[in-house]
Design a protein around this motif. Structure first.
Motif, PDB file in Angstrom:
ATOM      1  N   THR A   1       9.586 -24.447 -39.697  1.00  0.00           N
ATOM      2  CA  THR A   1       8.732 -25.298 -40.660  1.00  0.00           C
ATOM      3  C   THR A   1       9.764 -25.991 -41.697  1.00  0.00           C
ATOM      4  O   THR A   1       9.451 -27.128 -42.012  1.00  0.00           O
ATOM      5  N   VAL A   2      11.020 -25.544 -41.803  1.00  0.00           N
ATOM      6  CA  VAL A   2      11.998 -26.381 -42.300  1.00  0.00           C
ATOM      7  C   VAL A   2      12.305 -27.532 -41.473  1.00  0.00           C
ATOM      8  O   VAL A   2      12.272 -28.700 -42.070  1.00  0.00           O
ATOM      9  N   GLY A   3      12.400 -27.625 -40.432  1.00  0.00           N
ATOM     10  CA  GLY A   3      12.460 -28.909 -39.531  1.00  0.00           C
ATOM     11  C   GLY A   3      11.395 -29.512 -39.503  1.00  0.00           C
ATOM     12  O   GLY A   3      11.615 -30.825 -39.689  1.00  0.00           O
ATOM     13  N   PHE A   4      10.180 -29.263 -39.462  1.00  0.00           N
ATOM     14  CA  PHE A   4       9.102 -30.141 -39.551  1.00  0.00           C
ATOM     15  C   PHE A   4       9.023 -30.778 -40.840  1.00  0.00           C
ATOM     16  O   PHE A   4       8.607 -32.061 -40.730  1.00  0.00           O
ATOM     17  N   GLU A   5       9.209 -29.973 -41.828  1.00  0.00           N
ATOM     18  CA  GLU A   5       9.169 -30.536 -43.258  1.00  0.00           C
ATOM     19  C   GLU A   5      10.255 -31.810 -43.352  1.00  0.00           C
ATOM     20  O   GLU A   5       9.898 -32.965 -43.653  1.00  0.00           O
ATOM     21  N   MET A   6      11.444 -31.609 -42.779  1.00  0.00           N
ATOM     22  CA  MET A   6      12.596 -32.434 -42.971  1.00  0.00           C
ATOM     23  C   MET A   6      12.144 -33.762 -42.137  1.00  0.00           C
ATOM     24  O   MET A   6      12.158 -35.008 -42.602  1.00  0.00           O
ATOM     25  N   THR A   7      11.609 -33.485 -40.868  1.00  0.00           N
ATOM     26  CA  THR A   7      11.250 -34.631 -40.110  1.00  0.00           C
ATOM     27  C   THR A   7      10.175 -35.403 -40.721  1.00  0.00           C
ATOM     28  O   THR A   7      10.050 -36.664 -40.329  1.00  0.00           O
TER      29      THR A   7
ATOM     30  N   PRO B   1       7.718 -40.434 -36.399  1.00  0.00           N
ATOM     31  CA  PRO B   1       6.268 -40.093 -35.627  1.00  0.00           C
ATOM     32  C   PRO B   1       6.300 -38.983 -34.409  1.00  0.00           C
ATOM     33  O   PRO B   1       5.380 -38.439 -34.027  1.00  0.00           O
ATOM     34  N   HIS B   2       7.182 -39.225 -33.512  1.00  0.00           N
ATOM     35  CA  HIS B   2       7.534 -38.318 -32.451  1.00  0.00           C
ATOM     36  C   HIS B   2       8.345 -37.271 -32.362  1.00  0.00           C
ATOM     37  O   HIS B   2       9.554 -37.959 -32.553  1.00  0.00           O
ATOM     38  N   LEU B   3       8.100 -36.134 -32.043  1.00  0.00           N
ATOM     39  CA  LEU B   3       9.294 -35.115 -32.187  1.00  0.00           C
ATOM     40  C   LEU B   3       9.190 -34.141 -30.819  1.00  0.00           C
ATOM     41  O   LEU B   3       8.171 -33.645 -30.400  1.00  0.00           O
ATOM     42  N   ASP B   4      10.338 -34.244 -30.233  1.00  0.00           N
ATOM     43  CA  ASP B   4      10.453 -33.021 -29.130  1.00  0.00           C
ATOM     44  C   ASP B   4      11.230 -31.839 -29.814  1.00  0.00           C
ATOM     45  O   ASP B   4      12.345 -32.148 -30.450  1.00  0.00           O
ATOM     46  N   VAL B   5      10.568 -30.837 -29.946  1.00  0.00           N
ATOM     47  CA  VAL B   5      11.048 -29.287 -30.429  1.00  0.00           C
ATOM     48  C   VAL B   5      11.458 -28.499 -29.292  1.00  0.00           C
ATOM     49  O   VAL B   5      10.834 -28.213 -28.340  1.00  0.00           O
ATOM     50  N   TYR B   6      12.763 -27.960 -29.654  1.00  0.00           N
ATOM     51  CA  TYR B   6      13.326 -26.960 -28.598  1.00  0.00           C
ATOM     52  C   TYR B   6      13.715 -25.750 -29.310  1.00  0.00           C
ATOM     53  O   TYR B   6      14.260 -25.743 -30.244  1.00  0.00           O
ATOM     54  N   GLY B   7      13.315 -24.446 -28.856  1.00  0.00           N
ATOM     55  CA  GLY B   7      13.419 -23.316 -29.439  1.00  0.00           C
ATOM     56  C   GLY B   7      13.396 -22.485 -28.187  1.00  0.00           C
ATOM     57  O   GLY B   7      12.867 -22.150 -27.315  1.00  0.00           O
ATOM     58  N   ASP B   8      14.139 -21.186 -28.628  1.00  0.00           N
ATOM     59  CA  ASP B   8      14.451 -19.896 -27.684  1.00  0.00           C
ATOM     60  C   ASP B   8      13.620 -18.806 -28.122  1.00  0.00           C
ATOM     61  O   ASP B   8      13.606 -17.824 -27.241  1.00  0.00           O
TER      62      ASP B   8
ATOM     63  N   LEU C   1       1.727 -28.556 -40.631  1.00  0.00           N
ATOM     64  CA  LEU C   1       2.866 -29.576 -40.483  1.00  0.00           C
ATOM     65  C   LEU C   1       2.716 -30.222 -39.185  1.00  0.00           C
ATOM     66  O   LEU C   1       3.088 -31.468 -39.358  1.00  0.00           O
ATOM     67  N   LEU C   2       2.315 -29.655 -38.092  1.00  0.00           N
ATOM     68  CA  LEU C   2       2.144 -30.378 -36.701  1.00  0.00           C
ATOM     69  C   LEU C   2       1.173 -31.648 -37.022  1.00  0.00           C
ATOM     70  O   LEU C   2       1.597 -32.568 -36.276  1.00  0.00           O
ATOM     71  N   GLN C   3       0.357 -31.657 -37.737  1.00  0.00           N
ATOM     72  CA  GLN C   3      -0.468 -32.556 -37.907  1.00  0.00           C
ATOM     73  C   GLN C   3      -0.088 -33.961 -38.496  1.00  0.00           C
ATOM     74  O   GLN C   3      -0.672 -34.826 -38.515  1.00  0.00           O
ATOM     75  N   LYS C   4       1.164 -33.886 -39.253  1.00  0.00           N
ATOM     76  CA  LYS C   4       1.849 -35.021 -39.894  1.00  0.00           C
ATOM     77  C   LYS C   4       2.435 -35.800 -38.805  1.00  0.00           C
ATOM     78  O   LYS C   4       2.931 -36.885 -39.019  1.00  0.00           O
ATOM     79  N   PHE C   5       2.588 -35.411 -37.695  1.00  0.00           N
ATOM     80  CA  PHE C   5       3.225 -36.061 -36.638  1.00  0.00           C
ATOM     81  C   PHE C   5       2.172 -36.912 -35.682  1.00  0.00           C
ATOM     82  O   PHE C   5       1.151 -36.068 -35.253  1.00  0.00           O
ATOM     83  N   ASP C   6       2.484 -37.991 -34.946  1.00  0.00           N
ATOM     84  CA  ASP C   6       1.609 -38.763 -34.005  1.00  0.00           C
ATOM     85  C   ASP C   6       1.709 -37.758 -32.769  1.00  0.00           C
ATOM     86  O   ASP C   6       0.626 -37.696 -32.016  1.00  0.00           O
ATOM     87  N   GLN C   7       2.938 -37.100 -32.552  1.00  0.00           N
ATOM     88  CA  GLN C   7       2.990 -36.537 -31.069  1.00  0.00           C
ATOM     89  C   GLN C   7       4.293 -35.440 -31.325  1.00  0.00           C
ATOM     90  O   GLN C   7       5.369 -35.882 -31.598  1.00  0.00           O
ATOM     91  N   VAL C   8       3.977 -34.413 -30.828  1.00  0.00           N
ATOM     92  CA  VAL C   8       5.005 -33.284 -30.635  1.00  0.00           C
ATOM     93  C   VAL C   8       4.966 -32.558 -29.463  1.00  0.00           C
ATOM     94  O   VAL C   8       3.810 -32.003 -28.968  1.00  0.00           O
ATOM     95  N   PHE C   9       6.287 -32.625 -28.756  1.00  0.00           N
ATOM     96  CA  PHE C   9       6.223 -31.715 -27.517  1.00  0.00           C
ATOM     97  C   PHE C   9       7.024 -30.546 -27.966  1.00  0.00           C
ATOM     98  O   PHE C   9       8.138 -30.355 -28.423  1.00  0.00           O
ATOM     99  N   LEU C  10       6.503 -29.250 -27.409  1.00  0.00           N
ATOM    100  CA  LEU C  10       7.077 -28.023 -27.737  1.00  0.00           C
ATOM    101  C   LEU C  10       7.559 -27.591 -26.620  1.00  0.00           C
ATOM    102  O   LEU C  10       6.919 -27.463 -25.456  1.00  0.00           O
TER     103      LEU C  10
END
Length: 159
Positions: free
Chosen positions: A47-53, A59-66, A95-104
């Motif tokens: 969520t810190v990452g989402f807030e910052m971006t 608008p578009h975010l590729d998210v990577y996590g383990d 927070l996801l709704q603030k982006f046009d597109q997010v790939f998890l």
């Protein structure tokens, strides 16, 4: 964006690595104010990452996590079963709704080393509650064969 969170009895930390399309890298480490579970720390980090971006108007975010759990919960593949994760999940979804597109994307831990290292920094740095510090990471190689070493033996003691 790569994210990872870490929690132990001594505290909790979070690491975010942002990489732009131009390959510019921003690495951030956070000490989390409250102790929590590992999954709680990972959600907080995400969520810190989402807030910052979001503030950066990306608008578009590729998210990577383990964390397969968190990636699958946010994508809707897994149900949130632990009550203490509901509010984290709810806020991350908002927070996801603030982006046009997010790939998890789930990545193995080995591919998430930077974020993992940043998340673990807090336990080694032991900063106070309102303290911050800058940590500069530099690439440097010293090749002794290329250096003309002059040793002043007057300062050495031989036994």
């Amino acid at each position: 964006m790569f994210f990872d969170g870490y929690a132990c009895r001594d505290g909790a930390g979070a690491g975010v690595v942002l990489i732009s399309l131009e390959r510019l890298i921003l690495q951030l480490s956070f000490v989390l104010a409250k102790t929590c579970s590992n999954n709680g720390a990972k959600y907080q980090d995400l969520t810190v990452g989402f807030e910052m971006t979001s503030h950066m108007k990306i608008p578009h975010l590729d998210v990577y996590g383990d964390s397969q759990l968190i990636i699958n919960q946010l994508s809707g593949s897994y149900e949130v079963k632990k009550e203490y994760l509901f509010s984290y999940h709810q806020y991350a979804t908002l927070l996801l709704q603030k982006f046009d597109q997010v790939f998890l994307n789930y990545v193995p831990r080995e591919e998430n080393r930077r974020a993992n290292t940043l998340a673990n920094l807090d336990t080694t740095m032991t900063l106070g509650e309102n303290e911050t510090t800058n940590v500069h990471v530099c690439n440097r190689t010293v090749s002794p064969g290329c250096i003309d070493l002059q040793v002043d033996e007057s300062h050495h003691t031989y036994v």
